[in-house]
Structure formats: C-alpha cells, structure tokens
Design an enzyme around this catalytic site. Structure first.
Site, PDB file in Angstrom:
ATOM      1  N   CYS A   1      14.813  10.237   6.583  1.00  0.00           N
ATOM      2  CA  CYS A   1      14.465   9.835   7.816  1.00  0.00           C
ATOM      3  C   CYS A   1      15.616  10.145   8.623  1.00  0.00           C
ATOM      4  O   CYS A   1      15.958  10.419   9.783  1.00  0.00           O
ATOM      5  CB  CYS A   1      13.872   8.616   8.186  1.00  0.00           C
TER       6      CYS A   1
ATOM      7  N   GLU B   1      10.634  16.305  14.453  1.00  0.00           N
ATOM      8  CA  GLU B   1      11.217  15.847  13.028  1.00  0.00           C
ATOM      9  C   GLU B   1      10.608  16.870  12.171  1.00  0.00           C
ATOM     10  O   GLU B   1       9.347  17.006  11.945  1.00  0.00           O
ATOM     11  CB  GLU B   1      10.571  14.542  12.628  1.00  0.00           C
TER      12      GLU B   1
ATOM     13  N   LYS C   1       0.812  -1.367   0.024  1.00  0.00           N
ATOM     14  CA  LYS C   1       0.101  -0.060  -0.013  1.00  0.00           C
ATOM     15  C   LYS C   1       1.000   1.250   0.066  1.00  0.00           C
ATOM     16  O   LYS C   1       1.362   1.756   0.943  1.00  0.00           O
ATOM     17  CB  LYS C   1      -0.970   0.064   1.141  1.00  0.00           C
TER      18      LYS C   1
HETATM   19  P1  NAD Z   1       2.612   8.965   7.363  1.00  0.00           P
HETATM   20  O1  NAD Z   1       3.169   8.057   8.661  1.00  0.00           O
HETATM   21  O2  NAD Z   1       1.955   9.929   7.193  1.00  0.00           O
HETATM   22  O3  NAD Z   1       2.540   7.690   6.095  1.00  0.00           O
HETATM   23  C1  NAD Z   1       3.156   6.787   5.765  1.00  0.00           C
HETATM   24  C2  NAD Z   1       2.386   5.685   5.270  1.00  0.00           C
HETATM   25  O4  NAD Z   1       1.466   5.075   6.120  1.00  0.00           O
HETATM   26  C3  NAD Z   1       1.373   6.215   4.283  1.00  0.00           C
HETATM   27  O5  NAD Z   1       1.511   5.274   3.272  1.00  0.00           O
HETATM   28  C4  NAD Z   1       0.154   6.406   4.890  1.00  0.00           C
HETATM   29  O6  NAD Z   1      -1.026   6.243   3.809  1.00  0.00           O
HETATM   30  C5  NAD Z   1       0.139   5.331   5.709  1.00  0.00           C
HETATM   31  N1  NAD Z   1      -0.485   5.549   7.067  1.00  0.00           N
HETATM   32  C6  NAD Z   1      -0.494   6.617   7.718  1.00  0.00           C
HETATM   33  N2  NAD Z   1      -1.217   6.505   8.956  1.00  0.00           N
HETATM   34  C7  NAD Z   1      -1.543   5.104   8.893  1.00  0.00           C
HETATM   35  C8  NAD Z   1      -2.401   4.237  10.015  1.00  0.00           C
HETATM   36  N3  NAD Z   1      -2.707   4.935  11.181  1.00  0.00           N
HETATM   37  N4  NAD Z   1      -2.493   3.126   9.624  1.00  0.00           N
HETATM   38  C9  NAD Z   1      -1.945   2.515   8.482  1.00  0.00           C
HETATM   39  N5  NAD Z   1      -1.330   3.504   7.357  1.00  0.00           N
HETATM   40  C10 NAD Z   1      -1.032   4.547   7.915  1.00  0.00           C
HETATM   41  O7  NAD Z   1       4.366   9.378   7.003  1.00  0.00           O
HETATM   42  P2  NAD Z   1       4.861  10.090   5.602  1.00  0.00           P
HETATM   43  O8  NAD Z   1       4.407  11.521   5.922  1.00  0.00           O
HETATM   44  O9  NAD Z   1       4.117   9.580   4.401  1.00  0.00           O
HETATM   45  O10 NAD Z   1       6.419   9.900   5.544  1.00  0.00           O
HETATM   46  C11 NAD Z   1       7.388  10.719   6.259  1.00  0.00           C
HETATM   47  C12 NAD Z   1       7.767   9.831   7.400  1.00  0.00           C
HETATM   48  O11 NAD Z   1       8.274   8.617   7.128  1.00  0.00           O
HETATM   49  C13 NAD Z   1       8.858  10.428   8.444  1.00  0.00           C
HETATM   50  O12 NAD Z   1       8.483  10.580   9.549  1.00  0.00           O
HETATM   51  C14 NAD Z   1      10.082   9.964   8.119  1.00  0.00           C
HETATM   52  O13 NAD Z   1      11.035  10.053   9.011  1.00  0.00           O
HETATM   53  C15 NAD Z   1       9.500   8.581   7.609  1.00  0.00           C
HETATM   54  N6  NAD Z   1      10.366   7.723   7.327  1.00  0.00           N
HETATM   55  C16 NAD Z   1      11.284   6.778   8.081  1.00  0.00           C
HETATM   56  C17 NAD Z   1      12.191   5.904   7.301  1.00  0.00           C
HETATM   57  C18 NAD Z   1      12.893   4.937   8.161  1.00  0.00           C
HETATM   58  O14 NAD Z   1      13.252   4.014   7.534  1.00  0.00           O
HETATM   59  N7  NAD Z   1      13.113   5.006   9.248  1.00  0.00           N
HETATM   60  C19 NAD Z   1      12.286   5.898   5.956  1.00  0.00           C
HETATM   61  C20 NAD Z   1      11.453   6.996   5.298  1.00  0.00           C
HETATM   62  C21 NAD Z   1      10.670   7.918   5.943  1.00  0.00           C
END
Ligand code: NAD
Length: 492
Positions: free
Chosen positions: A293, A392, A185
């Site tokens: 990240c 962040e 997804k």
């Molecule tokens: P986000 O958490 O808003 O969304 C990420 C994904 O999760 C999306 O596909 C979203 O639709 C889904 N999602 C959101 N809430 C959900 C829930 N309650 N249940 C199930 N799915 C859900 O994050 P974003 O804004 O898309 O991405 C940025 C974030 O990702 C930053 O915090 C960044 O640090 C993190 N990130 C972490 C890594 C790592 O490896 N640690 C790598 C890249 C990005």
C-alpha cells in the site's frame, strides 16, 4: 537457482477455526488456491457463509462476556501472547514459504514479515499493555472518578492478501492485549497460511473463542461487518471496499479503523543523491513486488536532475532478479493472482496509449510464461492527471514526473485522493524535513522509506481512517469508562 523448500502438508483447509476447535463449514463454497509463480493448484480453502461467520462471532462474544479472557489481568494476557509468539516463531519457516507460494512475495522478505513479524508484534503489544495504566483514579467534586480503559469488545478483523500474516497481527496483537476477542476473516488468496495462527494459538493455550478464523470473500466480510454482536471492525484493503465498510459501520455506529490504498510520491530534490535513491528504491517502490500500500509509484524529480534519475531508475529495474520467489536471490516475484496480473498489464496498456514515454519494461518477462510475472516498468513524462498517477496500480510500474520548484513538487504530491506514504530525497535533511511537513500523508521518509513499528501507521484522505501500530495502536481496541464514586479512592 536453489529454491527454499518446505514440506507443506496443510494445503487443504476445508474447515474453519471456531471456539478453539476445527469446525465443519455450513456453507459449501470453496476457493481453489493457486501458486503465484507457477499458476498450478496449491490447495483448497472453505469460504465462510453467513452461518459460519455467525458461529464465529457468537464464540467470540461468549469468550468475551462469559469466558476467562474478559476477566484476565494484563499480565496474564501478556504471558499468553508471549507463548503465542513462541509458537508462531517455531513455525516461521513454514509460514514464510507458504505465503511466498500463495502470493509470490520474495522469500527473504517473507521470512521477515510473515515468519518473524507476527511474533515481534505480539511481544510489543504484550509490553504495551503491561505498561498501560488500565485504571486511574481522579478526585471529583463528589468523591472520585475511576477511569477505566476497557476492551472495545468483539473485533471483526478483515485482511488482504499482500501481507497476510503481518496485517492480521497488526490487529490481533493489540486486540488481544486490550482484552478483546477476535474473528479474523482472511482473504481467500491467503487463507491457507491464516490457519497457522490457529494452530499456534491452540499450542499457546489461548482460551476457546478468543481467536476465531473463517476465511472468506467479500460476502463473508460483509456478514462480519454487519453482524449485530460485533463491536469493532479493523479493515485493511482497497479504498473501494473501505468506503462500503465505512458506510455500513457509520450506519450501525460501529467503531472502525480502515487502512486503505495509496498512490504515494517520492520527491527527488535538485540536491538529491542518486546512490542514496538507488539504495532506498527497493523499500520505497518495489517492496513485495510493489504490491504494497505504501508503494511510491510516482517519482517526482527536479527538472535539472530528471534525465539522470530516469537513467538510474531504468538501470535499477533492469538489474532486478525476476523469478521464482522461493529463490533467495530473486528480488521481484510474480503478481499474486492472474486477476492482479491483468490489472497491472491493463494500466500499462493505457499508459502506452497516453503521452507518457515508456522507458523500460511494459510487458511480461521473456522465459517466465508460467505464473503471474510482469516486467518492472518505467514511464517518464507522466501527467499527474494520467490514470497511472491517480489510481493505485499495485504492481511494479513507476511513473516519473518532472517539477520546477519545491512548491510545485509539494503541489503534485498532494494532488491525489490518497495520503498514505511518501519520501523526500535531498542532501540537506533539514530541507527535506521542511518539505515532508507540507505533504499530507500519514507517514513519510527522508532519504529512505521503511515502516517503524514503534510509530502509528495509517492514511490521510482516501487512504484510511485511524491508525495501527505504535503504543497508540492499542487505543482503537479500548473504550474509556468513567465510574463516578462518592468515596475518595486513592490512585493505585
Ligand atoms: P480488497 O479490498 O479487495 O479485499 C480486502 C479484504 O476485504 C479481503 O479479505 C476481502 O475479502 C474483503 N472485502 C472486500 N470487499 C468487502 C466488503 N464489501 N465487505 C467486507 N469485506 C470485504 O483488497 P485486496 O485486493 O485484497 O488488497 C489490496 C488492497 O489493500 C490495496 O488497495 C492496498 O493498498 C490495500 N492495503 C492497504 C494497506 C494499508 O495499511 N493501508 C496495507 C495493505 C494493503
């Protein structure tokens, strides 16, 4: 300015990829994708509802329990993964330009991580599974015990928009190698490029149901997390979403890995070399417009070198080439979305009202009114309790903080809810190594920061649970099963 142009004919994605075919949505929700550099409409993507997620999970379950995938040998899976890599590599130019238009990643970097990396990861895990002893026999008091590593089952993979192709493959490659089937997804913001994986998988002859793709928002993600036929969730995204997903997986006793956010620290010691810092700053703090990240948004500097480092970092950001990320000369593209731009500008406004000192940047760059551009921004004299140091930001905003002793540097670096990445800069690498050992993060670099695909990657504290990458990355997709036999089998 000459832009890398690709003719994109697949900018509307009104269908999902389920059970090896294009599937009409059962829900009517649609996402209107926008080009990050221009703010203009790019295409549409259907958003999966509960019924769409259910159809995808059932296809994955059937492919695992009754299809050929669950019964393939490691060698057969490795061969299919290499064909998949070939098919993705043929599409590399297309994929990298598409992601750049979706999320603003500078094209040169996108060619590496969206164009090249997915194929590399498939080849790495093909080799990992070929070498892995999936079965071993041990003598036991009553005969022998056959120890098997079996696929964990149906994997729900949920990915963010910042590194869409790479982060999908961090999960899909080890899952396929282990013999799992997958429902991916992707985020709405980068839904368009996700379906290139489906086209390549079809061309590679992946059996129906092995890889299913349903783009969607958090509701679609939540439906996947709690679906009763899913065995494991592999999530990358924000810490806030990770907490919710982790809680649900705990309730269901569902296996999960969570790769979450960070606010990492670079520690510049009193003997650090400025040229080395400038050579490595892009990788440590500005990768993908700092929407990474592992971004080291806090730079902790020995007080005796503080003014020198402030000047050097300010000079570095002033020389950045900001503009359309399809231009190969550009080093800083736009934020991925207007919401992301507002978020970054919001943090800048709060910092301007604090005791921190704005050194450079602090607004939108002149002449770039379209799209979601923000100036690279540097604040000095930030307090580690300021929002800029604690949360962040996920944008090109650097906080500089002075320290007096190495102990104080370690204390400030560790005074964070997060524990994802970091770096130590010193002319004496042994000294840097000793300090790195005291910083509680999943990865840390000495005089540079660059991900090594051969080593496990992930976070401590609120930056995550579990690890991806490295040969160890396959472990999260395997379960041990011990078969107690009365016969004395011999190990293969
Ligand atoms: P986000 O958490 O808003 O969304 C990420 C994904 O999760 C999306 O596909 C979203 O639709 C889904 N999602 C959101 N809430 C959900 C829930 N309650 N249940 C199930 N799915 C859900 O994050 P974003 O804004 O898309 O991405 C940025 C974030 O990702 C930053 O915090 C960044 O640090 C993190 N990130 C972490 C890594 C790592 O490896 N640690 C790598 C890249 C990005």
């Amino acid at each position: 300015m000459s832009l890398i142009a690709e003719r994109h004919t697949d900018l509307d994605r009104p269908r999902f990829f389920i059970d090896g075919a294009w599937a009409e949505p059962r829900s009517s929700r649609v996402y209107h994708a926008v080009e990050a550099a221009t703010g203009e409409g790019l295409g549409i993507a259907a958003l999966g509802g509960e019924d769409d997620i259910d159809a995808a999970v059932r296809a994955a379950r059937t492919a695992l329990d009754h299809g050929p995938w669950g019964r393939t040998s490691a060698a057969e899976r490795a061969a299919a993964m290499r064909r998949f890599a070939d098919a993705l590599e043929r599409r590399a130019d297309h994929t990298s330009t598409l992601v750049t238009r979706e999320n603003g990643m500078p094209i040169q970097f996108s060619q590496q991580v969206n164009g090249g990396l997915p194929g590399v990861l498939l080849r790495i895990y093909a080799e990992v599974v070929e070498k892995l002893p999936l079965e071993e026999v041990r003598p036991s008091p009553k005969g022998s015990t056959i120890l098997r590593r079996e696929p964990v089952g149906v994997v729900g993979a949920i990915t963010p928009w910042n590194f869409p192709q790479a982060l999908a493959m961090f999960k899909v490659a080890p899952a396929l190698a282990a013999g799992c089937t997958v429902v991916l997804k992707p985020s709405p913001e980068t839904a368009l490029d996700a379906y290139v994986l489906a086209e390549a998988g079809l061309e590679a002859g992946l059996p129906a149901g092995v890889l299913n793709i349903v783009a969607g928002d958090r509701d679609s993600g939540a439906a996947l997390v709690s679906h009763p036929l899913v065995d494991k969730i592999a999530f990358t995204g924000s810490t806030a979403a990770g907490r919710i997903i982790g809680a649900e997986c705990g309730r269901l006793l569902r296996r999960h890995t969570l790769e979450l956010g960070g606010n990492s620290a670079a520690i510049f010691l009193d003997d650090g070399d400025i040229d080395t810092l400038l050579a490595g700053l892009g990788g440590a703090s500005f990768l993908n417009n700092s929407q990474t990240c592992t971004t080291q948004s806090r730079i902790l500097v020995a007080r005796s070198r503080y003014d020198e480092v402030i000047d050097a970092v300010a000079g570095y950001v002033s020389a950045m080439d900001i503009g359309n990320p399809l231009d190969p000369a550009v080093t800083l593209g736009p934020m991925a979305t207007s919401a992301q731009l507002d978020r970054v500008l919001g943090y800048i406004d709060i910092a301007k009202k604090s005791d921190a000192r704005l050194v450079t940047g602090g607004g939108r760059p002149t002449g770039l009114d379209r799209g979601w551009f923000v100036e690279p921004t540097v604040f000095a004299d930030v307090d580690n309790n300021d929002l800029l140091a604690r949360e962040e930001v996920f944008g090109p905003v650097i906080a500089l903080l002075p320290f007096d002793t190495d102990e104080e540097a370690v204390r400030i670096a560790n005074d964070s809810d997060y524990g994802l990445a970091g770096s130590v800069w010193s002319a004496d690498e042994d000294r840097a190594l000793e300090i790195a050992g005291r910083v509680r993060t999943g990865t840390i670099g000495l005089n540079y920061y660059e991900l090594d695909l051969g080593a496990p990657f992930g976070g401590m504290k609120s930056s995550g649970v579990g690890r991806e990458l490295g040969p160890e990355g396959i472990d999260a997709y395997l379960e041990y099963k011990a078969v107690y036999a009365s016969k004395k089998y011999l190990s293969a």
